[in-house]
Write a protein that holds these residues in place. Structure first.
Motif, PDB file in Angstrom:
ATOM      1  N   ASN A  27       0.808  -1.222   0.000  1.00  0.00           N
ATOM      2  CA  ASN A  27       0.000   0.000   0.000  1.00  0.00           C
ATOM      3  C   ASN A  27       0.841   1.271   0.000  1.00  0.00           C
ATOM      4  O   ASN A  27       0.308   2.362   0.225  1.00  0.00           O
ATOM      5  CB  ASN A  27      -0.924   0.019   1.223  1.00  0.00           C
ATOM      6  CG  ASN A  27      -1.992  -1.051   1.145  1.00  0.00           C
ATOM      7  OD1 ASN A  27      -2.518  -1.310   0.078  1.00  0.00           O
ATOM      8  ND2 ASN A  27      -2.297  -1.679   2.272  1.00  0.00           N
ATOM      9  N   GLU A  30      -0.336   4.154  -2.358  1.00  0.00           N
ATOM     10  CA  GLU A  30      -1.550   4.817  -1.888  1.00  0.00           C
ATOM     11  C   GLU A  30      -1.239   5.858  -0.816  1.00  0.00           C
ATOM     12  O   GLU A  30      -1.866   6.916  -0.755  1.00  0.00           O
ATOM     13  CB  GLU A  30      -2.508   3.756  -1.340  1.00  0.00           C
ATOM     14  CG  GLU A  30      -3.822   4.318  -0.829  1.00  0.00           C
ATOM     15  CD  GLU A  30      -4.731   3.236  -0.273  1.00  0.00           C
ATOM     16  OE1 GLU A  30      -5.746   3.597   0.353  1.00  0.00           O
ATOM     17  OE2 GLU A  30      -4.422   2.039  -0.455  1.00  0.00           O
ATOM     18  N   SER A  61      -8.069  -7.626   7.875  1.00  0.00           N
ATOM     19  CA  SER A  61      -8.725  -7.101   6.675  1.00  0.00           C
ATOM     20  C   SER A  61     -10.034  -7.806   6.347  1.00  0.00           C
ATOM     21  O   SER A  61     -10.723  -7.443   5.408  1.00  0.00           O
ATOM     22  CB  SER A  61      -7.785  -7.214   5.473  1.00  0.00           C
ATOM     23  OG  SER A  61      -7.522  -8.581   5.199  1.00  0.00           O
ATOM     24  N   ARG A  63     -10.345 -10.711   5.144  1.00  0.00           N
ATOM     25  CA  ARG A  63     -10.179 -11.403   3.874  1.00  0.00           C
ATOM     26  C   ARG A  63      -9.678 -12.810   4.140  1.00  0.00           C
ATOM     27  O   ARG A  63      -8.921 -13.050   5.079  1.00  0.00           O
ATOM     28  CB  ARG A  63      -9.175 -10.665   2.988  1.00  0.00           C
ATOM     29  CG  ARG A  63      -9.639  -9.302   2.533  1.00  0.00           C
ATOM     30  CD  ARG A  63      -8.546  -8.578   1.773  1.00  0.00           C
ATOM     31  NE  ARG A  63      -8.058  -9.372   0.653  1.00  0.00           N
ATOM     32  CZ  ARG A  63      -7.057  -8.978  -0.135  1.00  0.00           C
ATOM     33  NH1 ARG A  63      -6.465  -7.825   0.072  1.00  0.00           N
ATOM     34  NH2 ARG A  63      -6.665  -9.740  -1.123  1.00  0.00           N
ATOM     35  N   HIS A 114       1.593 -12.555  -6.205  1.00  0.00           N
ATOM     36  CA  HIS A 114       0.571 -11.789  -5.490  1.00  0.00           C
ATOM     37  C   HIS A 114       0.510 -12.129  -4.000  1.00  0.00           C
ATOM     38  O   HIS A 114      -0.359 -11.610  -3.288  1.00  0.00           O
ATOM     39  CB  HIS A 114      -0.801 -12.038  -6.124  1.00  0.00           C
ATOM     40  CG  HIS A 114      -0.970 -11.404  -7.474  1.00  0.00           C
ATOM     41  ND1 HIS A 114      -1.145 -10.047  -7.629  1.00  0.00           N
ATOM     42  CD2 HIS A 114      -0.980 -11.937  -8.723  1.00  0.00           C
ATOM     43  CE1 HIS A 114      -1.264  -9.774  -8.923  1.00  0.00           C
ATOM     44  NE2 HIS A 114      -1.172 -10.899  -9.606  1.00  0.00           N
ATOM     45  N   GLU A 141     -11.988 -15.576  -1.798  1.00  0.00           N
ATOM     46  CA  GLU A 141     -12.252 -14.185  -2.186  1.00  0.00           C
ATOM     47  C   GLU A 141     -12.707 -14.055  -3.622  1.00  0.00           C
ATOM     48  O   GLU A 141     -13.310 -13.053  -3.999  1.00  0.00           O
ATOM     49  CB  GLU A 141     -10.983 -13.352  -2.001  1.00  0.00           C
ATOM     50  CG  GLU A 141     -10.579 -13.173  -0.564  1.00  0.00           C
ATOM     51  CD  GLU A 141      -9.429 -12.208  -0.475  1.00  0.00           C
ATOM     52  OE1 GLU A 141      -9.644 -11.013  -0.755  1.00  0.00           O
ATOM     53  OE2 GLU A 141      -8.324 -12.645  -0.149  1.00  0.00           O
ATOM     54  N   MET A 323      -7.134 -10.922  -9.241  1.00  0.00           N
ATOM     55  CA  MET A 323      -6.605 -10.073  -8.174  1.00  0.00           C
ATOM     56  C   MET A 323      -6.929  -8.608  -8.450  1.00  0.00           C
ATOM     57  O   MET A 323      -7.205  -7.841  -7.516  1.00  0.00           O
ATOM     58  CB  MET A 323      -5.093 -10.280  -8.037  1.00  0.00           C
ATOM     59  CG  MET A 323      -4.678 -11.700  -7.655  1.00  0.00           C
ATOM     60  SD  MET A 323      -5.495 -12.328  -6.161  1.00  0.00           S
ATOM     61  CE  MET A 323      -4.794 -11.247  -4.923  1.00  0.00           C
ATOM     62  N   ALA A 324      -6.907  -8.223  -9.714  1.00  0.00           N
ATOM     63  CA  ALA A 324      -7.265  -6.844 -10.065  1.00  0.00           C
ATOM     64  C   ALA A 324      -8.742  -6.581  -9.790  1.00  0.00           C
ATOM     65  O   ALA A 324      -9.114  -5.509  -9.277  1.00  0.00           O
ATOM     66  CB  ALA A 324      -6.941  -6.585 -11.535  1.00  0.00           C
ATOM     67  N   ARG A 327      -9.256  -6.022  -6.215  1.00  0.00           N
ATOM     68  CA  ARG A 327      -8.804  -4.679  -5.800  1.00  0.00           C
ATOM     69  C   ARG A 327      -9.758  -3.588  -6.258  1.00  0.00           C
ATOM     70  O   ARG A 327      -9.596  -2.427  -5.886  1.00  0.00           O
ATOM     71  CB  ARG A 327      -7.411  -4.395  -6.381  1.00  0.00           C
ATOM     72  CG  ARG A 327      -6.298  -5.231  -5.805  1.00  0.00           C
ATOM     73  CD  ARG A 327      -4.941  -4.637  -6.166  1.00  0.00           C
ATOM     74  NE  ARG A 327      -4.793  -4.442  -7.601  1.00  0.00           N
ATOM     75  CZ  ARG A 327      -4.263  -5.331  -8.423  1.00  0.00           C
ATOM     76  NH1 ARG A 327      -3.837  -6.500  -7.957  1.00  0.00           N
ATOM     77  NH2 ARG A 327      -4.144  -5.071  -9.718  1.00  0.00           N
ATOM     78  N   GLU A 329     -10.681  -3.134  -9.731  1.00  0.00           N
ATOM     79  CA  GLU A 329     -10.480  -2.751 -11.126  1.00  0.00           C
ATOM     80  C   GLU A 329     -11.745  -3.050 -11.940  1.00  0.00           C
ATOM     81  O   GLU A 329     -12.524  -3.935 -11.607  1.00  0.00           O
ATOM     82  CB  GLU A 329      -9.294  -3.521 -11.700  1.00  0.00           C
ATOM     83  CG  GLU A 329      -8.872  -3.104 -13.089  1.00  0.00           C
ATOM     84  CD  GLU A 329      -8.498  -1.645 -13.174  1.00  0.00           C
ATOM     85  OE1 GLU A 329      -9.382  -0.837 -13.534  1.00  0.00           O
ATOM     86  OE2 GLU A 329      -7.338  -1.316 -12.882  1.00  0.00           O
TER      87      GLU A 329
END
Length: 352
Positions: A27, A30, A61, A63, A114, A141, A323-324, A327, A329
Motif C-alpha cells: 500500500n 496509496e 482485513s 479477507r 501476489h 475471495e 486479483m485486479a 482490488r 479494477e
C-alpha cells in the motif's frame, strides 16, 4: 528460533511500524511512501528474514486470502477425431494432464507473485448439490473457472459477480461483470496460414471442425484461417475445409492441395498417419501445420510445425485479472487474450 516482527524491521529501517506495514502490504503508493523509504524497508525485511503473518493480515482485513479454482471436466470433443491409434484414450488423458499441469503451474507462479494461495475444487456433477453455495460463505475471495469450448460453466450464471469476483479461463463467452483469460485462437490460425502463404502455398486446406461446430475454439481458428487467405487476396474454398482424411488425400491427388492447417495437433497427427499410409510424403509432397504444440510435438513427423498454445501465460493472466477485480479494477480491464506464436519445425517447406 527468534521470530522477526514488524517492530524489528521498523527499528532496522529507521521508520515507524505503520510505514513498514504500508510497504510490506503493497500500500506504499496509496500512502505516498517515498521510493527510498520503500527500498530501505524491504532491504531491512530481507536482511532480518521477516516473514509476514498472512493469517493475522487476513483477520484484520476480513479477507480469506484464498482463491478458488474450479477445473471442469476436460472436453475432448472434436479433438480425438476418432484417432486410429490403440492408445487414443491414453493420448487424450496425457494431453488432459499436461494441460492441467500447465494451468496449475501458471496459477502457482502468479499466486506467488501476489502473495496469495489457491485451492482447487473438484467440480460436482451431482444434480442435487448447489455447486454455488460453497463459494459464498467467505472461504474464498474470488473464483477462477476453467471452462470448455462447447459449454459455458454453470457457475458463471449461478453466481452473482457482485457477490464474488470471477474470472473465466479458456473462454471469451462470459456474462456481464465477469473477467476472462483466453488465448488468441483466431490470430494463431491466421499465423499458421500466413506461414504457409509465405512459403508460396495458396492451395491450403483447413482440417477439422470449423465455424459451425459448436466449439468456440475451432470456430475462431477457422475464422483466422479464412481471414489470412482473404488478406492475401484469396477466396476461401469450402471444398478445402474437411474433417475427412480421405478427402484430403483425394484433393491432393487431384492437384487441388499443397498444404494443410490442422485445427489441433491431434487432428494433424491423425491426418499424417493416413498420408503416410497413402504414400504421401510430409513435407516433400504436402506441408502440415498443427495447433497447440502438445507434449511431444517435436517428435511427430520429424518435428511438427505448429502454433504454440500459451497455457501457463493464460493461467497467469486469469490470476492477475482476478486479483485486479478484487482490488476494484473495472471488468473491461480484466479481459485478456494471450497472443500465440509459431513453432516452425520440419513439416512445412517452400513450394516448388
Amino acid at each position: 528460533m527468534t521470530i522477526v516482527t514488524i517492530k524489528d524491521v521498523a527499528k532496522a529501517a529507521g521508520v515507524s511500524q505503520a510505514t513498514v506495514s504500508k510497504v510490506l502490504t503493497g500500500n506504499s503508493p496509496e500512502y505516498r511512501v517515498s521510493r527510498d523509504t520503500v527500498e530501505r524497508v524491504r532491504k531491512a525485511a530481507d536482511e532480518l528474514g521477516y516473514v509476514p503473518n498472512v493469517s493475522a493480515q487476513n483477520l484484520r482485513s476480513k479477507r480469506s486470502g484464498l482463491i478458488g479454482v474450479v477445473l471442469n471436466e476436460f472436453d475432448s470433443s472434436g479433438r480425438s477425431m476418432h484417432l486410429k491409434l490403440n492408445s487414443q484414450l491414453d493420448s487424450i488423458q496425457t494431453i488432459h494432464l499436461t494441460f492441467d499441469g500447465s494451468l496449475l503451474s501458471g496459477l502457482t507462479e502468479a499466486a506467488r507473485i501476489h502473495n496469495t494461495a489457491f485451492v482447487v475444487y473438484p467440480e460436482s456433477t451431482h444434480p442435487s448439490e448447489d455447486i454455488g453455495s460453497r463459494f459464498l460463505d467467505g472461504r474464498v475471495e474470488g473464483l477462477i473457472l476453467r471452462t470448455n469450448p462447447t459449454t459455458q460453466h454453470p457457475l458463471l450464471t449461478r453466481l452473482d459477480p457482485r457477490r464474488i469476483k470471477m474470472m473465466a479461463l479458456w473462454t471469451q463467452d462470459v456474462p456481464p461483470g465477469v473477467g476472462y483469460a483466453d488465448i488468441d485462437h483466431k490470430s494463431g490460425a491466421a499465423q499458421a496460414t500466413e506461414h504457409l502463404l509465405s512459403l508460396g502455398h495458396q492451395k491450403i486446406a483447413f482440417f477439422g471442425p470449423g465455424e459451425h461446430s459448436g466449439n468456440a475454439h475451432f470456430s475462431l481458428r477457422h475464422q483466422g484461417y479464412r481471414a489470412a487467405l482473404q488478406k492475401a487476396g484469396l477466396t476461401p474454398d469450402p471444398e478445402l475445409h474437411t474433417e475427412d482424411p480421405q478427402k484430403v488425400i483425394g484433393l491432393f491427388r487431384a492437384g487441388k492441395l499443397t498444404a494443410v492447417v490442422g485445427a489441433t495437433d491431434l487432428q494433424t497427427i491423425m491426418l499424417h498417419g493416413d498420408l503416410v499410409q497413402a504414400g504421401i510424403r510430409v513435407p516433400e509432397d504436402l506441408s502440415l501445420v498443427g495447433f497447440d504444440n502438445i507434449l511431444g510435438a517435436e517428435f511427430i513427423a520429424g518435428g511438427l510445425t505448429t502454433v504454440h498454445h500459451p497455457t501457463q501465460e493464460m493461467a497467469a493472466a486469469a490470476m492477475n485479472g482476478l486479483m485486479a477485480l478484487i482490488r476494484g479494477e473495472t471488468v473491461s480491464k480484466c479481459r485478456t487474450i494471450v497472443p500465440t506464436h509459431m513453432v516452425i519445425r520440419n513439416t512445412t517447406r517452400k513450394l516448388g
